[in-house]
Design an enzyme around this catalytic site. Structure first.
Site, mmCIF file in Angstrom:
data_model
loop_
_atom_site.group_PDB
_atom_site.id
_atom_site.type_symbol
_atom_site.label_atom_id
_atom_site.label_comp_id
_atom_site.label_asym_id
_atom_site.label_seq_id
_atom_site.Cartn_x
_atom_site.Cartn_y
_atom_site.Cartn_z
ATOM 1 N N SER A 262 0.833 -1.203 0.000
ATOM 2 C CA SER A 262 0.000 0.000 0.000
ATOM 3 C C SER A 262 0.876 1.264 0.000
ATOM 4 O O SER A 262 1.431 1.622 -1.031
ATOM 5 C CB SER A 262 -0.978 -0.037 1.175
ATOM 6 O OG SER A 262 -2.003 0.921 1.006
ATOM 7 N N HIS B 71 -5.500 -0.374 -3.896
ATOM 8 C CA HIS B 71 -6.935 -0.479 -3.570
ATOM 9 C C HIS B 71 -7.753 0.121 -4.720
ATOM 10 O O HIS B 71 -8.636 0.957 -4.522
ATOM 11 C CB HIS B 71 -7.252 0.231 -2.249
ATOM 12 C CG HIS B 71 -6.308 -0.097 -1.134
ATOM 13 N ND1 HIS B 71 -6.170 -1.371 -0.631
ATOM 14 C CD2 HIS B 71 -5.432 0.690 -0.442
ATOM 15 C CE1 HIS B 71 -5.262 -1.362 0.341
ATOM 16 N NE2 HIS B 71 -4.798 -0.131 0.457
#
Length: 238
Positions: free
Chosen positions: A131, A166
Site C-alpha cells: 500500500s 486499492h
C-alpha cells in the site's frame, strides 16, 4: 542502477487476521529473486504507521519460526542505527509497511533515508512494500494520507509512473488525476492482494496472493484514459 534492481510494489504483505501474522508468498518470491538465500535478511520499515510498536512486534512474530533474519528501522527510536546506509545495504529485502505515505516520505527526507533507499536500490537490495509501501517508489499516485483520496505527486520516483492501490475504491480519482495532468500519463494500479514486480523501470510481471486480485496498466492521452488488465501470476503458499 544494476541489472538486479528490483521493486515489489504491492497491495499485500501479511494476513493480519492471523495470530501471528501470516506472511504472504510475496516474501518467498523476493527471496527467490535474491537467489534462494539460506538466511535472507528482511528489514521492516513502519514509518507510515508512526513506527507502531504492535506492528513491529507482529512482524517479528510472523517470521519467528523461519530462517529469515529480521530487523526493523524505526526512525523515531533513540536506538535507531546511526549508519543507515550500512544497516540497510546488507539486507536482502527492505519492506515498507502500509499507512500514511505522505508522512513517511517527509520523515525519510528529514533523515536522509530517501537517498539511502536509492543507493540500496542501485546496489541490488530488493525494495518492496504494501500500500503506502507501493506508492512511495513511484513518481506519484493517489492516497488518503490527507483524508479524502487525492493525487500526490511527491514519491521517490524510482519508478517514473503513477500508482494506485486499492484500485476498486480509487479508480475514479486516479483516472481523473491522470486526465488533469496531476499525475504522469503512464501508470499502474492494483487491487488488494495484487502486486507488481519491476526490474529497473520495466514491469516483469503482475502477481497476486489470492483469487480475483487484478493489476492494470493505465495510460492517459488528454481526456482519454485506457485501462489494460494485466496477466496476473498467482503465488502459491508453501
Amino acid at each position: 542502477m544494476t541489472a538486479a534492481s528490483h521493486i515489489l510494489a504491492t497491495c499485500m504483505g501479511f494476513n493480519r487476521a492471523r495470530d501471528p501474522w501470516q506472511p504472504s508468498p510475496v516474501f518467498r518470491y523476493a527471496f527467490e529473486l535474491a537467489g534462494n538465500l539460506t538466511k535472507p535478511k528482511v528489514c521492516f520499515i513502519p514509518t507510515a504507521s508512526d513506527d507502531d510498536t504492535a506492528s513491529i512486534e507482529s512482524f517479528y512474530a510472523a517470521f519467528a519460526d523461519t530462517d529469515v533474519e529480521t530487523s526493523h528501522l524505526a526512525l523515531s527510536a533513540d536506538d535507531r542505527p546511526r549508519d543507515l546506509a550500512r544497516f540497510l545495504g546488507e539486507k536482502t529485502l527492505v519492506w515498507v509497511d502500509r499507512g500514511n505515505v505522505a508522512k513517511a516520505l517527509e520523515v525519510w527526507r528529514e533523515h536522509g533515508l530517501d537517498q539511502v533507499l536509492r543507493d540500496c536500490y542501485e546496489h541490488g537490495v530488493i525494495l518492496g512494500g504494501e500500500s503506502a509501501g507501493s506508492l512511495c517508489w513511484f513518481a506519484g499516485g493517489v492516497t488518503d494520507s490527507f483524508g479524502e483520496v487525492q493525487a500526490h505527486r511527491d514519491g521517490l520516483g524510482l519508478l517514473p509512473y503513477s500508482n494506485a492501490v486499492h484500485y476498486g475504491d480509487r479508480r475514479q480519482v486516479f483516472e481523473g488525476a491522470m486526465r488533469a495532468g496531476e499525475l504522469p500519463s503512464e501508470g499502474y494500479a492494483m487491487d488488494t492482494g495484487a502486486g507488481l514486480h519491476f526490474q529497473g523501470h520495466e514491469l516483469v510481471r503482475a502477481i497476486s496472493d489470492r483469487k480475483h486480485a487484478g493489476a492494470y496498466r493505465v495510460t492517459a492521452n488528454g481526456s482519454d484514459v485506457h485501462e489494460e488488465p494485466l496477466d496476473v501470476t498467482r503465488l502459491k503458499r508453501s
